[in-house]
Structure formats: structure tokens, C-alpha cells
Design a protein around this motif. Structure first.
Motif, PDB file in Angstrom:
ATOM      1  N   LEU A 142      44.910  44.002  38.407  1.00 12.75           N
ATOM      2  CA  LEU A 142      43.179  43.657  38.608  1.00 12.75           C
ATOM      3  C   LEU A 142      43.078  43.221  37.241  1.00 12.75           C
ATOM      4  CD1 LEU A 142      42.784  46.477  41.052  1.00 12.75           C
ATOM      5  CD2 LEU A 142      43.338  43.904  41.712  1.00 12.75           C
ATOM      6  N   ARG A 143      43.344  43.900  36.162  1.00 13.96           N
ATOM      7  CA  ARG A 143      42.681  43.822  34.976  1.00 13.96           C
ATOM      8  C   ARG A 143      42.972  41.979  34.505  1.00 13.96           C
ATOM      9  NH1 ARG A 143      45.209  47.367  32.356  1.00 13.96           N
ATOM     10  NH2 ARG A 143      46.576  46.243  31.245  1.00 13.96           N
ATOM     11  N   VAL A 144      44.436  41.743  34.175  1.00 16.31           N
ATOM     12  CA  VAL A 144      45.183  40.500  34.186  1.00 16.31           C
ATOM     13  C   VAL A 144      44.111  39.298  35.548  1.00 16.31           C
ATOM     14  CG1 VAL A 144      46.630  38.690  34.020  1.00 16.31           C
ATOM     15  CG2 VAL A 144      46.978  41.151  33.122  1.00 16.31           C
ATOM     16  N   GLN A 145      44.399  39.242  36.441  1.00 13.12           N
ATOM     17  CA  GLN A 145      42.979  38.516  36.929  1.00 13.12           C
ATOM     18  C   GLN A 145      41.984  38.751  36.838  1.00 13.12           C
ATOM     19  OE1 GLN A 145      44.627  36.504  39.461  1.00 13.12           O
ATOM     20  NE2 GLN A 145      46.638  38.090  38.044  1.00 13.12           N
ATOM     21  N   VAL A 146      41.052  39.903  36.812  1.00 12.35           N
ATOM     22  CA  VAL A 146      39.622  39.062  36.345  1.00 12.35           C
ATOM     23  C   VAL A 146      39.549  38.749  35.448  1.00 12.35           C
ATOM     24  CG1 VAL A 146      38.033  40.638  35.815  1.00 12.35           C
ATOM     25  CG2 VAL A 146      39.169  41.755  37.655  1.00 12.35           C
ATOM     26  N   MET A 147      40.518  39.010  33.784  1.00 16.71           N
ATOM     27  CA  MET A 147      40.175  38.350  32.755  1.00 16.71           C
ATOM     28  C   MET A 147      40.531  36.896  32.383  1.00 16.71           C
ATOM     29  SD  MET A 147      42.772  40.715  31.003  1.00 16.71           S
ATOM     30  CE  MET A 147      42.702  39.188  28.645  1.00 16.71           C
ATOM     31  N   MET A 148      40.932  36.661  34.624  1.00 16.89           N
ATOM     32  CA  MET A 148      41.103  35.159  34.552  1.00 16.89           C
ATOM     33  C   MET A 148      40.492  34.122  34.862  1.00 16.89           C
ATOM     34  SD  MET A 148      45.859  34.976  34.985  1.00 16.89           S
ATOM     35  CE  MET A 148      45.296  33.429  35.503  1.00 16.89           C
ATOM     36  N   GLY A 149      39.408  35.245  35.276  1.00 14.76           N
ATOM     37  CA  GLY A 149      37.707  34.590  36.257  1.00 14.76           C
ATOM     38  C   GLY A 149      37.963  35.032  37.746  1.00 14.76           C
ATOM     39  N   GLN A 150      39.104  35.715  38.056  1.00 16.02           N
ATOM     40  CA  GLN A 150      38.653  35.928  39.282  1.00 16.02           C
ATOM     41  C   GLN A 150      37.876  37.141  39.186  1.00 16.02           C
ATOM     42  OE1 GLN A 150      40.686  35.530  41.933  1.00 16.02           O
ATOM     43  NE2 GLN A 150      43.172  34.013  42.432  1.00 16.02           N
ATOM     44  N   SER A 151      37.474  37.542  40.956  1.00  7.81           N
ATOM     45  CA  SER A 151      36.323  38.545  41.846  1.00  7.81           C
ATOM     46  C   SER A 151      37.495  39.611  41.504  1.00  7.81           C
ATOM     47  CB  SER A 151      35.517  38.217  42.958  1.00  7.81           C
ATOM     48  OG  SER A 151      34.550  39.236  42.898  1.00  7.81           O
ATOM     49  N   ALA A 152      36.390  40.541  41.481  1.00  5.82           N
ATOM     50  CA  ALA A 152      37.406  42.112  42.146  1.00  5.82           C
ATOM     51  C   ALA A 152      37.736  42.257  43.391  1.00  5.82           C
ATOM     52  CB  ALA A 152      36.771  43.254  40.880  1.00  5.82           C
ATOM     53  N   ARG A 153      36.880  41.415  44.569  1.00  6.09           N
ATOM     54  CA  ARG A 153      36.052  41.697  45.381  1.00  6.09           C
ATOM     55  C   ARG A 153      37.226  40.991  46.380  1.00  6.09           C
ATOM     56  NH1 ARG A 153      30.474  39.123  46.812  1.00  6.09           N
ATOM     57  NH2 ARG A 153      31.649  37.523  45.442  1.00  6.09           N
TER      58      ARG A 153
END
Length: 257
Positions: A142-153
Motif C-alpha cells: 500500500l505504501r509503494v502504491q500510494v508513493m506511485m500516485g495511487q489513491s488508498a481508496r
């Protein structure tokens, strides 16, 4: 009325072992290359994704969805409409062009389901050989995906549900492309031409949905239903055009002359 006998005949006549084998090999190749990339990323960052997380990343890669899997899908469906006799024997068996076309529609739906089952199964099996299995998102992922611009939602649901929703949207997108291939095959009687036309249109629609409507993001179940509602209407519209075209030139062997 389309019968099971007609569907079984369509499936048996249109099944191409070579094309399916090539498709499965392509699935395996993409999965192996992608897994190797994530192994290298794991070694560099000391982060190990689960097999479902890696499968999610592979199946939500825009390049693969638009430029690899879509051409593979249309290549697999090319040849569905006509046999060596341009479908004449099938039309006679069905007793009308309308029933013949409906049978092709159901056959396309069946092959599309099989295509996506194989797509998920092949990628997951290869990922599961390398990465551990888990039914929940890891904090590192989740941390990597958020850093790549994805929303936690986008990760409100678990990996299985999220993959299912993502593939559901792509499923309807590909089904629209397959229906367009069938329709242009009817118009031209040449499935090779229909393949290239439907591929170009399918790529344009895919790009519009991926970049304009966030096809590969699961913001909510409502967004999933809204996207697929548009694609469902498109499928029905193309199917209705095909039925109208066939019924205009239809006949019925049971009618008395």
C-alpha cells in the motif's frame, strides 16, 4: 431460440488449438517477465509482495491490458464467425441467420469467460510459485502504491475482490471489441479486415477508459458499475446492429414458399 446443441456445435467448430496454445504461451511469457521484474524490485527494496498483489500489478498494467492482451483476445476470436464455407453449413443447421448470429454471440461470451479465467489463472499460478500467498494487502504494498500516485481508496477491498472488479471492467471492454469484430465480419465477410478495424477501435476505447475513466482503478463499487454500464450499453448496441443486419437478410427453412 438458441439451443445448447447449437452452442456446442459453434464451440467445437470454432475452437483452434494452435491459437489457444499461443495465447497461453503469451500469458506465461508476460507473467514470467513481470515476475522477474518484481523479484528484482523486491531485492532492491527489501519488500516482498504477495502472489495476489503481484498478480494485481501484472493484470493492471496499462501496457499489457491495451497492447498485449487485447490483440491476443481479438486474435483468438478471429475465425469465430466463418468457417471454410463462410458459415453456410452453420446457418443451415440453425435454420436462420438470426439464430446463427445469436449462437455466435453466446459462443463469444463463453470464449471471453474462458480467456479471462486463463488470464488470471496463468498469472496467479506463476506468481504463486515465487511470492507468498496472502488474502490481504500488505502495508509495504500500500505504501509503494500510494508513493506511485495511487489513491488508498483503490484498495478498499481485498486483493481477490479488487482483481475481480478490475478484470470485470476489462472483461466488458474486450467483449465490446469482440462484438465489433463480429459485426465488421458480417459487413465485409473478411475476418482479417474485421480484426484490424476492431483492434484499432478497441485500442482507442481502451485508451479512453484507461486514461479518461480510470479503468484500472477501483475507486468504488459505484464507479465499477458506472463504467460497466457504459460498456454493457455499447455491447447491446453493437449486438443489436448485428442482429438487425442479419434479420434484414434472413430466411427461414421452415417457411413454405
Amino acid at each position: 431460440m438458441v439451443t445448447m446443441k447449437m452452442i456446442r456445435y459453434n464451440i467445437s467448430e470454432s475452437f483452434n488449438v494452435v491459437r489457444w496454445c499461443l495465447t497461453l504461451l503469451a500469458f506465461s511469457f508476460v507473467a514470467v517477465v513481470s515476475v522477474a521484474k518484481y523479484i528484482q524490485l523486491s531485492d532492491m527494496t527489501a519488500i516482498t509482495f504477495s502472489s495476489l498483489e503481484t498478480t494485481y500489478l501484472i493484470l493492471n498494467d496499462t501496457m499489457s491490458v491495451v497492447y498485449i492482451y487485447l490483440p491476443l483476445y481479438l486474435f483468438l476470436m478471429c475465425g469465430l464467425m466463418f468457417d471454410d464455407n463462410f458459415g453456410a453449413l452453420e446457418v443451415i443447421k440453425c435454420k436462420s441467420r438470426g439464430k446463427w448470429y445469436l449462437g455466435k454471440w453466446v459462443t463469444l461470451l463463453f470464449y471471453t469467460l474462458v480467456f479471462f479465467i486463463c488470464l488470471f489463472g496463468m498469472n496467479f499460478l506463476i506468481c504463486n510459485q515465487v511470492f507468498p500467498y496472502s488474502t490481504s494487502w500488505s502495508s509495504d504494498f500500500l505504501r509503494v502504491q500510494v508513493m506511485m500516485g495511487q489513491s488508498a481508496r483503490n484498495f478498499l477491498y481485498g486483493p481477490i475482490e479488487t482483481i475481480g472488479l478490475s478484470l470485470g471492467s476489462v472483461f466488458f471492454l474486450y467483449l465490446v471489441a469482440g462484438m465489433m469484430s463480429m459485426f465488421f465480419s458480417l459487413l465485409t465477410n473478411k475476418e482479417a479486415y474485421a480484426f484490424f478495424v476492431s483492434l484499432i477501435l478497441g485500442i482507442l476505447i481502451s485508451v479512453a477508459f484507461v486514461y479518461g475513466l480510470k479503468m484500472t482503478s477501483q475507486l468504488s463499487f459505484d464507479a465499477f458499475m458506472w463504467r460497466n454500464g457504459i460498456l454493457f450499453v455499447g455491447t447491446c448496441l453493437v449486438g443489436a446492429l448485428g442482429l438487425h443486419y442479419t434479420y434484414k437478410k434472413d430466411f427461414n427453412l421452415e417457411q413454405k414458399v
